[in-house]
Design an enzyme around this catalytic site. Structure first.
Site, mmCIF file in Angstrom:
data_model
loop_
_atom_site.group_PDB
_atom_site.id
_atom_site.type_symbol
_atom_site.label_atom_id
_atom_site.label_comp_id
_atom_site.label_asym_id
_atom_site.label_seq_id
_atom_site.Cartn_x
_atom_site.Cartn_y
_atom_site.Cartn_z
ATOM 1 N N GLY A 88 -22.733 -11.677 18.596
ATOM 2 C CA GLY A 88 -22.158 -10.467 19.190
ATOM 3 C C GLY A 88 -23.215 -9.426 19.501
ATOM 4 N N CYS A 89 -24.173 -9.305 18.612
ATOM 5 C CA CYS A 89 -25.245 -8.323 18.798
ATOM 6 C C CYS A 89 -26.127 -8.714 19.981
ATOM 7 C CB CYS A 89 -26.066 -8.207 17.523
ATOM 8 S SG CYS A 89 -25.034 -7.757 16.108
#
EC number: 1.11.1.24
Length: 195
Positions: A88-89
């Site tokens: 996600g990052c």
């Protein structure tokens, strides 16, 4: 003779403010001042309209970056992510990377932020070819002030903030947002377009 016990002294004080029927004599009773209860509802984190905190943090190379130095000359987007090099990052970081030329053309700078060490930030930046700096905040100094720290500490909500050029005032605060929505919303504000 020993000093009277605390309970005896307290009983004597109480007796001095009671009449023979046990009713309090108002003029004899001391005024008890209570310390005001701490208002837990007061949010001490930065809000829209507040000026960016005057904080200096190391980037991925250990170089100190002072936030107010940036906002003196440019607008600033700070995006926070839970952990460097996670899926996600990476999506969030790459979204800002892919839009970076247009963000810069709008006179804004971008900074990534997490609890990660400078070393972890460096590896993340190099692997993903990020053109902007990643701030290391292992103690959560800025993360806490921005309101992104999760209860219990040590973890953060994916978030972003936008600060105005010149004044450093916060114009957008988005806490707990998905990676791609973070990029789209920030980009829309910066470029004055629809998300």
């Amino acid at each position: 003779m020993d000093a009277p016990r605390r309970s005896s002294r307290l009983a004597a004080k109480i007796a001095n403010v009671l009449d023979s029927k046990g009713t309090i004599i108002p003029e004899a009773a001391p005024v008890m001042l209570k310390k005001p209860a701490k208002d837990e509802s007061v949010d001490s984190t930065i809000q829209v309209g507040d000026v960016i905190p005057d904080i200096t943090l190391p980037d991925e190379d250990g170089t100190s970056i002072r936030l107010r130095d940036i906002t003196a000359n440019k607008g600033l987007v700070i995006f926070a992510y839970p952990k460097a090099s996670t899926p996600g990052c990476t999506k969030q970081g790459c979204g800002f990377r892919d839009n970076y030329p247009k963000i810069q053309a709008s006179d804004y700078e971008v900074l990534g932020l997490s609890f990660d060490t400078s070393k972890a930030q460096k590896a993340f930046k190099d692997k993903q070819n990020f053109p902007y700096h990643l701030l290391s905040d292992p103690k959560g100094e800025l993360i806490k002030k921005l309101g992104a720290e999760k209860p219990g500490g040590g973890k953060l909500f994916r978030s972003h903030w936008i600060f105005e050029k010149g004044t450093g005032k916060c114009i957008v605060k988005e806490i707990d947002i998905s990676p791609l929505v973070s990029v789209d919303k920030a980009f829309a504000v910066i470029t004055d377009s629809e998300p």
